[in-house]
Design a protein around this motif. Structure first.
Motif, PDB file in Angstrom:
ATOM      1  N   VAL A  93      -5.634 -58.668  -0.357  1.00 36.57           N
ATOM      2  CA  VAL A  93      -6.916 -59.000  -0.062  1.00 36.57           C
ATOM      3  C   VAL A  93      -7.798 -60.197  -0.265  1.00 36.57           C
ATOM      4  N   GLU A  94      -7.213 -60.788  -1.451  1.00 35.02           N
ATOM      5  CA  GLU A  94      -8.408 -62.115  -2.126  1.00 35.02           C
ATOM      6  C   GLU A  94      -8.098 -62.121  -0.574  1.00 35.02           C
ATOM      7  N   GLU A  95      -6.644 -63.256   0.023  1.00 36.50           N
ATOM      8  CA  GLU A  95      -6.550 -63.985   0.905  1.00 36.50           C
ATOM      9  C   GLU A  95      -7.638 -63.676   1.675  1.00 36.50           C
ATOM     10  N   LYS A  96      -7.421 -62.550   2.767  1.00 37.95           N
ATOM     11  CA  LYS A  96      -8.232 -62.371   2.951  1.00 37.95           C
ATOM     12  C   LYS A  96      -9.533 -61.899   3.354  1.00 37.95           C
ATOM     13  N   GLU A  97     -10.407 -62.053   2.767  1.00 36.86           N
ATOM     14  CA  GLU A  97     -11.518 -62.201   1.776  1.00 36.86           C
ATOM     15  C   GLU A  97     -12.038 -64.322   2.203  1.00 36.86           C
ATOM     16  N   LYS A  98     -11.000 -64.818   1.637  1.00 35.70           N
ATOM     17  CA  LYS A  98     -11.016 -65.874   1.757  1.00 35.70           C
ATOM     18  C   LYS A  98     -11.792 -66.706   2.382  1.00 35.70           C
ATOM     19  N   TRP A  99     -11.200 -66.219   3.900  1.00 32.87           N
ATOM     20  CA  TRP A  99     -11.342 -66.621   4.911  1.00 32.87           C
ATOM     21  C   TRP A  99     -12.537 -66.345   6.241  1.00 32.87           C
ATOM     22  N   GLY A 112      -8.239 -70.321  10.353  1.00 37.13           N
ATOM     23  CA  GLY A 112      -9.135 -70.285   8.992  1.00 37.13           C
ATOM     24  C   GLY A 112      -9.710 -71.128   8.249  1.00 37.13           C
ATOM     25  N   ILE A 113     -11.537 -70.447   8.138  1.00 31.25           N
ATOM     26  CA  ILE A 113     -12.200 -71.365   8.027  1.00 31.25           C
ATOM     27  C   ILE A 113     -12.626 -70.717   6.133  1.00 31.25           C
ATOM     28  N   LEU A 114     -12.805 -71.732   5.476  1.00 34.54           N
ATOM     29  CA  LEU A 114     -12.638 -71.658   3.940  1.00 34.54           C
ATOM     30  C   LEU A 114     -13.946 -70.757   3.954  1.00 34.54           C
TER      31      LEU A 114
END
Length: 138
Positions: free
Chosen positions: A22-28, A131-133
């Motif tokens: 979830v954290e990784e998905k919300e990062k991008w 993905g864009i940070l």
């Protein structure tokens, strides 16, 4: 008692894995674009004597999920280690290599040493997401 501890550990590990996803998905934030996709292998006949060394110095190994990008895509945000989702492929690929400057709007999907698989893939137009940070993650 030991069985209960084992089950507790499994539950804890699963919950940590899910929260990391979830954290990784919300990062991008994800942008889409259509590109021409080809495939390549780490063979000297396709590149040079250091066939398994990518443009940014990474050592490529069969099984890695990585791509090379045309240099115009680097200017559009597909820089080193950018995560990429490729239509028709499972998982996330990372930008690890650059294509020759003669190519535009292309990606090259790394297929290890499997030349036949790369030939079967051929050349296709497809959609990728990259993905864009997010600003708050920088």
């Amino acid at each position: 008692m030991i069985r209960a501890l084992q089950i507790g550990m499994v539950v804890m590990l699963l919950s940590l894995s899910l929260s990391a996803c979830v954290e990784e998905k919300e990062k991008w934030s994800w942008n889409s674009m259509e590109v021409t996709a080809t495939a390549y292998n780490s063979l000297a006949s396709q590149t040079n004597a250091l066939a398994n060394v990518a443009a940014w110095g990474d050592t490529l190994r069969p099984g890695m999920k990585c791509i090379a990008v045309s240099r115009d895509l680097i200017k559009k945000g597909l820089t080193y280690n950018t995560p990429v989702k490729i239509e028709g492929f499972e998982g996330i690929y990372l930008v690890k290599d650059k294509m020759h400057k003669r190519w535009e709007n292309c990606i090259d999907i790394y297929m290890g040493l499997d030349v036949e698989k790369a030939r079967e893939w051929g050349r296709k137009k497809l959609t990728i997401q990259y993905g864009i940070l997010k600003e708050d993650q920088k």
